[in-house]
Motif scaffolding. Structure first.
Motif, PDB file in Angstrom:
ATOM      1  N   ARG A 474     -21.407 -14.023  34.384  1.00 35.83           N
ATOM      2  CA  ARG A 474     -22.447 -14.768  34.467  1.00 35.83           C
ATOM      3  C   ARG A 474     -23.832 -14.081  34.168  1.00 35.83           C
ATOM      4  O   ARG A 474     -24.901 -15.280  33.675  1.00 35.83           O
ATOM      5  N   GLU A 479     -26.514 -17.360  34.331  1.00 38.28           N
ATOM      6  CA  GLU A 479     -27.031 -17.690  35.846  1.00 38.28           C
ATOM      7  C   GLU A 479     -27.297 -17.129  37.002  1.00 38.28           C
ATOM      8  O   GLU A 479     -27.890 -17.609  38.103  1.00 38.28           O
ATOM      9  N   ILE A 480     -26.944 -15.580  36.199  1.00 41.81           N
ATOM     10  CA  ILE A 480     -27.704 -14.411  37.491  1.00 41.81           C
ATOM     11  C   ILE A 480     -28.540 -13.518  36.630  1.00 41.81           C
ATOM     12  O   ILE A 480     -28.288 -13.488  35.758  1.00 41.81           O
ATOM     13  N   THR A 481     -29.416 -13.000  37.131  1.00 42.72           N
ATOM     14  CA  THR A 481     -29.989 -11.849  36.561  1.00 42.72           C
ATOM     15  C   THR A 481     -29.445 -10.695  36.777  1.00 42.72           C
ATOM     16  O   THR A 481     -28.480 -10.607  37.532  1.00 42.72           O
ATOM     17  N   GLU A 484     -30.609 -10.052  40.015  1.00 43.95           N
ATOM     18  CA  GLU A 484     -29.358 -10.671  41.451  1.00 43.95           C
ATOM     19  C   GLU A 484     -27.756  -9.946  41.155  1.00 43.95           C
ATOM     20  O   GLU A 484     -27.655  -9.803  42.563  1.00 43.95           O
ATOM     21  N   GLU A 488     -25.935  -7.889  44.255  1.00 40.14           N
ATOM     22  CA  GLU A 488     -24.469  -8.408  44.994  1.00 40.14           C
ATOM     23  C   GLU A 488     -23.376  -7.556  44.673  1.00 40.14           C
ATOM     24  O   GLU A 488     -22.840  -6.884  45.743  1.00 40.14           O
TER      25      GLU A 488
END
Length: 523
Positions: A474, A479-481, A484, A488
């Motif tokens: 992603r 969709e995410i950095t 992030e 996660e």
């Protein structure tokens, strides 16, 4: 994925970039930067961003990954066949401990729910480990482990399982050769892993070169002088079964003896409960397998970000795989906390260079057909992506194969790149949870410690939706950095270590054999 063909370029100075799109891009396709492809290029493979002359450098990660074998026009596929691999960094000319330490703020307020041990360590699982001193007894060990799981474990619900630590070592080997220290200390240190809580059993035969008491770190001279009824004698009696012992009368008698001993250990393990533990007792092993060209731009950087968070929180991280570090060692030696740590890095690189030379091989033997199909031309490119798992923290210590971790923080644990050998050695070094990144996909798992599987691309993450624990692909689709993804993964590590989440490999029961690294002669 849209119909637009997208390139991913890592650094401004790079003269190649990779194709993001699943299925790749056809000849004549116009890419998002206006470039038109001269030929079809598979997903993850490199495209020339400008014309590159024969013998000119090919640059990715702002590093030389090879030299062109012929003139390449703009928009050409940079396949394995058109790239000549550079020589590895000269170990005598590298800077040691020259980088200024990054100013990381301590990360406070985080714990995990683990099993505390008397020595201060903490396990992420509560396991009975049954080690063996020689491969000859593997059959009976597997037999009793199956029996223990069927008949005894249901009585002890707080015990997560029983694991046979079978291996191919123990006899028919040059037990006193210098290289023999590697498999011997690996077995000794596996027994001390915090996931076993000190409750380890050893099944031996009796006539083997590696006598069972050595796995409890009692050498031959000490064993001879142990007094009857002493604490040491009691320890041996409670932990070791020797099948050639004359007191055993047949197979069933051996099994009954082992089962009785196992139940005593299970009773003690069953008293353990999860409780809040400091992150300082978390030891996370970082590994990659089935890597592709996305590894170094998605999953491995996310792992590196999480590594820094764990270190900031007071925990420990180990990264490994010598051949996947060797060609990027010039980027790591400046990060050594001291000159001595830098020299230890060089020592392990040289040891492995010599080891490969003895086998008439070199580090190029590392790169697999799957790596190449995934866009990695050679071990140089693979190494530059691999080391991003180490994040930006200083390297505080270097462990030779099978050595136990000594310092909290970021450690380099020298291991082969083989997935199962690396996992075994990291476990021996004290790893109690592992993060494993993959681009091509592998069902790899360990019964002795949870393995968090992270996919490098969403094609794999979606296709293997029930085998992958986190999809870092992603990041490539924005969709995410990176930040992030790193956070996660950090929270996922804590949840898995605490038993709040179960990794796919454990849920499905997919567990690889432990495999020793034995560089010593077999007789």
């Amino acid at each position: 994925m849209t119909d637009q063909y997208v390139l991913i370029k890592i650094h401004d100075n790079d003269n190649v970039a990779i194709i993001l799109n699943q299925g790749g891009a056809p000849a004549g396709a116009e890419l998002d930067n206006g470039l038109v492809l001269k030929e079809a290029v598979p997903q993850g493979h490199k495209v020339t961003l400008r014309a590159i002359k024969e013998n000119e450098t090919i640059i990715r990660y702002n590093e030389v990954i090879g030299y062109a074998n012929k003139d390449l026009d703009v928009g050409c596929w940079v396949s394995e066949q058109v790239v000549r691999m550079p020589t590895p960094p000269n170990l005598d000319e590298l800077p040691l401990a020259t980088r200024e330490k990054p100013k990381f703020e301590p990360l406070e307020g985080y714990t995990f729910d683990g099993y505390k041990n008397a020595d201060g360590s903490a396990g992420t699982k509560n396991l009975l480990g049954i080690s063996t001193s020689v491969q000859c007894v593997a059959g009976i060990t597997d037999y009793v482990v199956k029996l223990i799981k069927q008949t005894l474990l249901p009585k002890y619900p707080n015990v997560d399982g029983v694991v046979a630590l079978n291996h191919s070592y123990g006899c028919g080997v040059a037990i006193n050769a210098p290289g023999a220290i590697v498999p011997i200390r690996t077995l000794q240190n596996m027994a001390k892993n915090p996931n076993f809580g000190g409750e380890i059993m050893v099944i031996g035969l009796g006539c083997e070169k590696l006598q069972p008491h050595r796995l409890l770190e009692i050498d031959d001279s000490q064993a001879v002088n142990i007094l009857p009824n002493s604490a040491a004698a009691k320890r041996l009696e409670d932990s070791i079964v020797s099948l050639q012992d004359e007191s055993h009368h047949g197979f069933q008698d051996m099994v009954d003896h082992i089962m009785e001993m196992a139940e005593e250990h299970l009773k003690r393990l069953n008293l353990r409960r999860r409780e809040p533990c400091p992150i300082s007792e978390l030891v996370v092993g970082m590994q990659c397998g089935g890597s592709d060209a996305f590894s170094g731009i998605t999953a491995n950087p996310a792992v590196g970000y999480a590594s820094d968070l764990i270190v900031r929180a007071g925990g420990s991280v180990m990264f490994s795989e010598v051949t996947e570090v060797r060609d990027a060692i010039h980027l790591l030696t400046p990060r050594a906390e001291t000159v001595e740590v830098g020299k230890a890095l060089l020592r392990e690189m040289q040891w492995y260079d010599d080891y490969l030379n003895q086998g008439q091989a070199d580090r190029s033997a590392n790169t697999t057909p799957g790596n190449k199909k995934g866009g990695l031309n050679n071990i140089v490119e693979k190494s530059l992506g691999s080391i991003t798992k180490s994040g930006n923290s200083p390297i505080v210590d270097v462990l030779s194969p099978g050595e136990r971790i000594r310092k909290r923080g970021l450690n380099f644990a020298a291991t082969p790149a083989s997935d199962f050998i690396c996992g075994t050695l990291q476990f021996a070094s004290g790893m109690n949870v592992q993060v494993f990144t993959t681009g091509r996909g592998t069902p790899y798992g360990l019964e002795v410690a949870p393995v968090i599987k992270v996919s490098t691309n969403s094609s794999l993450g979606n296709r293997w939706h029930d085998l992958i624990d986190m999809d870092a692909g992603r990041m490539a689709t924005k969709e995410i950095t990176l930040e992030e993804a790193g956070w996660e993964l950090f929270h996922l590590i804590l949840d898995v270590a605490s038993g709040r989440k179960q990794v796919a490999a454990d849920r499905l029961g997919l567990h690889n054999d432990l495999v020793l690294f034995n560089p010593a002669p077999v007789t």
